[in-house]
Design a protein around this motif. Structure first.
Motif, PDB file in Angstrom:
ATOM      1  N   GLY A   1       0.803  -1.218   0.000  1.00 61.34           N
ATOM      2  CA  GLY A   1       0.000   0.000   0.000  1.00 61.34           C
ATOM      3  C   GLY A   1       0.829   1.257   0.000  1.00 61.34           C
ATOM      4  N   GLY A   2       2.149   1.136  -0.015  1.00 63.95           N
ATOM      5  CA  GLY A   2       2.973   2.325  -0.122  1.00 63.95           C
ATOM      6  C   GLY A   2       3.484   2.818   1.208  1.00 63.95           C
ATOM      7  N   GLU A   3       4.200   3.925   1.134  1.00 64.93           N
ATOM      8  CA  GLU A   3       4.914   4.403   2.302  1.00 64.93           C
ATOM      9  C   GLU A   3       4.014   4.964   3.392  1.00 64.93           C
ATOM     10  N   HIS A   4       2.813   5.421   3.082  1.00 68.54           N
ATOM     11  CA  HIS A   4       1.982   6.029   4.104  1.00 68.54           C
ATOM     12  C   HIS A   4       1.031   5.048   4.762  1.00 68.54           C
ATOM     13  N   ASN A   5       0.880   3.860   4.201  1.00 70.93           N
ATOM     14  CA  ASN A   5      -0.029   2.856   4.763  1.00 70.93           C
ATOM     15  C   ASN A   5      -1.413   3.421   5.017  1.00 70.93           C
ATOM     16  N   ASN A   6      -1.824   4.372   4.213  1.00 68.54           N
ATOM     17  CA  ASN A   6      -3.123   5.019   4.387  1.00 68.54           C
ATOM     18  C   ASN A   6      -3.265   5.605   5.784  1.00 68.54           C
ATOM     19  N   SER A   7      -2.182   6.090   6.346  1.00 67.00           N
ATOM     20  CA  SER A   7      -2.202   6.675   7.681  1.00 67.00           C
ATOM     21  C   SER A   7      -2.470   8.165   7.590  1.00 67.00           C
ATOM     22  N   TYR A   8      -3.575   8.560   8.184  1.00 62.77           N
ATOM     23  CA  TYR A   8      -3.927   9.970   8.231  1.00 62.77           C
ATOM     24  C   TYR A   8      -4.865  10.176   9.412  1.00 62.77           C
ATOM     25  N   PHE A   9      -4.969  11.426   9.833  1.00 65.61           N
ATOM     26  CA  PHE A   9      -5.865  11.755  10.926  1.00 65.61           C
ATOM     27  C   PHE A   9      -7.276  11.921  10.380  1.00 65.61           C
ATOM     28  N   SER A  10      -8.232  11.264  10.998  1.00 67.77           N
ATOM     29  CA  SER A  10      -9.624  11.350  10.541  1.00 67.77           C
ATOM     30  C   SER A  10     -10.527  12.040  11.551  1.00 67.77           C
ATOM     31  N   ALA A  11      -9.975  12.408  12.707  1.00 62.57           N
ATOM     32  CA  ALA A  11     -10.757  13.121  13.722  1.00 62.57           C
ATOM     33  C   ALA A  11      -9.849  14.110  14.437  1.00 62.57           C
ATOM     34  N   LEU A  12     -10.340  15.340  14.603  1.00 61.70           N
ATOM     35  CA  LEU A  12      -9.602  16.408  15.269  1.00 61.70           C
ATOM     36  C   LEU A  12     -10.482  17.059  16.322  1.00 61.70           C
ATOM     37  N   ALA A  13      -9.876  17.479  17.430  1.00 64.63           N
ATOM     38  CA  ALA A  13     -10.619  18.209  18.464  1.00 64.63           C
ATOM     39  C   ALA A  13      -9.653  19.106  19.226  1.00 64.63           C
ATOM     40  N   TYR A  14     -10.018  20.377  19.345  1.00 63.21           N
ATOM     41  CA  TYR A  14      -9.251  21.310  20.165  1.00 63.21           C
ATOM     42  C   TYR A  14      -9.614  21.124  21.626  1.00 63.21           C
ATOM     43  N   ALA A  15      -8.650  21.384  22.510  1.00 63.68           N
ATOM     44  CA  ALA A  15      -8.929  21.455  23.941  1.00 63.68           C
ATOM     45  C   ALA A  15      -9.786  22.697  24.180  1.00 63.68           C
ATOM     46  N   PRO A  16     -10.553  22.736  25.257  1.00 63.79           N
ATOM     47  CA  PRO A  16     -11.418  23.899  25.518  1.00 63.79           C
ATOM     48  C   PRO A  16     -10.689  25.247  25.521  1.00 63.79           C
ATOM     49  N   ASN A  17      -9.425  25.278  25.958  1.00 66.10           N
ATOM     50  CA  ASN A  17      -8.683  26.533  25.961  1.00 66.10           C
ATOM     51  C   ASN A  17      -8.017  26.828  24.613  1.00 66.10           C
ATOM     52  N   GLY A  18      -8.065  25.877  23.675  1.00 70.62           N
ATOM     53  CA  GLY A  18      -7.512  26.069  22.341  1.00 70.62           C
ATOM     54  C   GLY A  18      -6.021  25.880  22.226  1.00 70.62           C
ATOM     55  N   ASP A  19      -5.346  25.531  23.314  1.00 72.31           N
ATOM     56  CA  ASP A  19      -3.887  25.388  23.283  1.00 72.31           C
ATOM     57  C   ASP A  19      -3.417  24.058  22.701  1.00 72.31           C
ATOM     58  N   TRP A  20      -4.256  23.039  22.755  1.00 72.82           N
ATOM     59  CA  TRP A  20      -3.869  21.703  22.306  1.00 72.82           C
ATOM     60  C   TRP A  20      -4.857  21.173  21.283  1.00 72.82           C
ATOM     61  N   LEU A  21      -4.360  20.303  20.431  1.00 73.46           N
ATOM     62  CA  LEU A  21      -5.198  19.644  19.432  1.00 73.46           C
ATOM     63  C   LEU A  21      -5.024  18.141  19.584  1.00 73.46           C
ATOM     64  N   LEU A  22      -6.118  17.432  19.700  1.00 75.98           N
ATOM     65  CA  LEU A  22      -6.118  15.979  19.765  1.00 75.98           C
ATOM     66  C   LEU A  22      -6.449  15.455  18.382  1.00 75.98           C
ATOM     67  N   ALA A  23      -5.647  14.530  17.866  1.00 81.11           N
ATOM     68  CA  ALA A  23      -5.844  14.004  16.521  1.00 81.11           C
ATOM     69  C   ALA A  23      -5.755  12.484  16.548  1.00 81.11           C
ATOM     70  N   SER A  24      -6.704  11.838  15.868  1.00 78.67           N
ATOM     71  CA  SER A  24      -6.671  10.374  15.807  1.00 78.67           C
ATOM     72  C   SER A  24      -7.008   9.932  14.390  1.00 78.67           C
ATOM     73  N   GLY A  25      -6.610   8.711  14.087  1.00 75.03           N
ATOM     74  CA  GLY A  25      -6.827   8.173  12.752  1.00 75.03           C
ATOM     75  C   GLY A  25      -7.721   6.961  12.767  1.00 75.03           C
ATOM     76  N   SER A  26      -8.355   6.721  11.642  1.00 75.62           N
ATOM     77  CA  SER A  26      -9.260   5.583  11.552  1.00 75.62           C
ATOM     78  C   SER A  26      -8.520   4.266  11.399  1.00 75.62           C
ATOM     79  N   ARG A  27      -7.278   4.297  10.941  1.00 75.79           N
ATOM     80  CA  ARG A  27      -6.523   3.065  10.720  1.00 75.79           C
ATOM     81  C   ARG A  27      -5.284   2.980  11.603  1.00 75.79           C
ATOM     82  N   GLY A  28      -5.163   3.850  12.575  1.00 70.06           N
ATOM     83  CA  GLY A  28      -3.988   3.843  13.431  1.00 70.06           C
ATOM     84  C   GLY A  28      -4.312   3.358  14.823  1.00 70.06           C
ATOM     85  N   CYS A  29      -3.269   3.107  15.595  1.00 68.43           N
ATOM     86  CA  CYS A  29      -3.477   2.684  16.969  1.00 68.43           C
ATOM     87  C   CYS A  29      -3.055   3.782  17.934  1.00 68.43           C
ATOM     88  N   TYR A  30      -2.875   5.014  17.426  1.00 67.48           N
ATOM     89  CA  TYR A  30      -2.427   6.118  18.258  1.00 67.48           C
ATOM     90  C   TYR A  30      -3.382   7.303  18.208  1.00 67.48           C
TER      91      TYR A  30
END
Length: 137
Positions: free
Chosen positions: A64-93
């Motif tokens: 499947g190539g070098e990226h293994n279809n790894s990408y973030f599919s969900a994003l959410a800012y912390a309430p104060n806006g200082d941090w961003l949480l990112a997760s992927g549909s095909r990742g374990c992180y």
């Protein structure tokens, strides 16, 4: 008006103050945009952060190539806006980024299921052919 991206957008999140949006695209990049001017404020190459297995550019790669279809599919800012949480549909992180520093603060493993495609982190090269394919297949 639209925002120019290097790849199709798969996730969008608004910063709680309404002045910035974050976008995730299919190539694993996170981009931060000024809402008022539509200008790019910065980006993060998240490919290595989200994918398991071998690093990009190593000789043997999963099908499947070098990226293994790894990408973030969900994003959410912390309430104060200082941090961003990112997760992927095909990742374990799930990755936590500091928004202004554009830096990875933490990477949380959410599963140890090694049967998921591309997530085998301890690869036994003796079970692979020269092309990087599993000999058992």
């Amino acid at each position: 008006d639209h925002l120019k991206h290097s790849s199709p957008v798969v996730a969008v999140a608004y910063r709680p103050n309404g002045l910035q949006i974050a976008t995730a695209v299919l190539n694993g990049e996170l981009s931060f945009w000024n809402v008022e001017f539509g200008s790019l404020e910065g980006s993060i190459d998240g490919r290595k952060d989200i994918q398991g297995g071998r690093d990009v550019g190593q000789a043997r790669q999963a099908i499947g190539g070098e990226h293994n279809n790894s990408y973030f599919s969900a994003l959410a800012y912390a309430p104060n806006g200082d941090w961003l949480l990112a997760s992927g549909s095909r990742g374990c992180y799930v990755c936590l980024y500091h928004v202004n520093a554009r830096a990875l603060l933490a990477r949380y493993e959410i599963t140890q299921n090694r049967s998921l495609h591309g997530l085998l982190r301890k690869l036994n090269s003796s079970n692979l052919t020269e092309d990087g394919l599993d000999k058992a297949l």
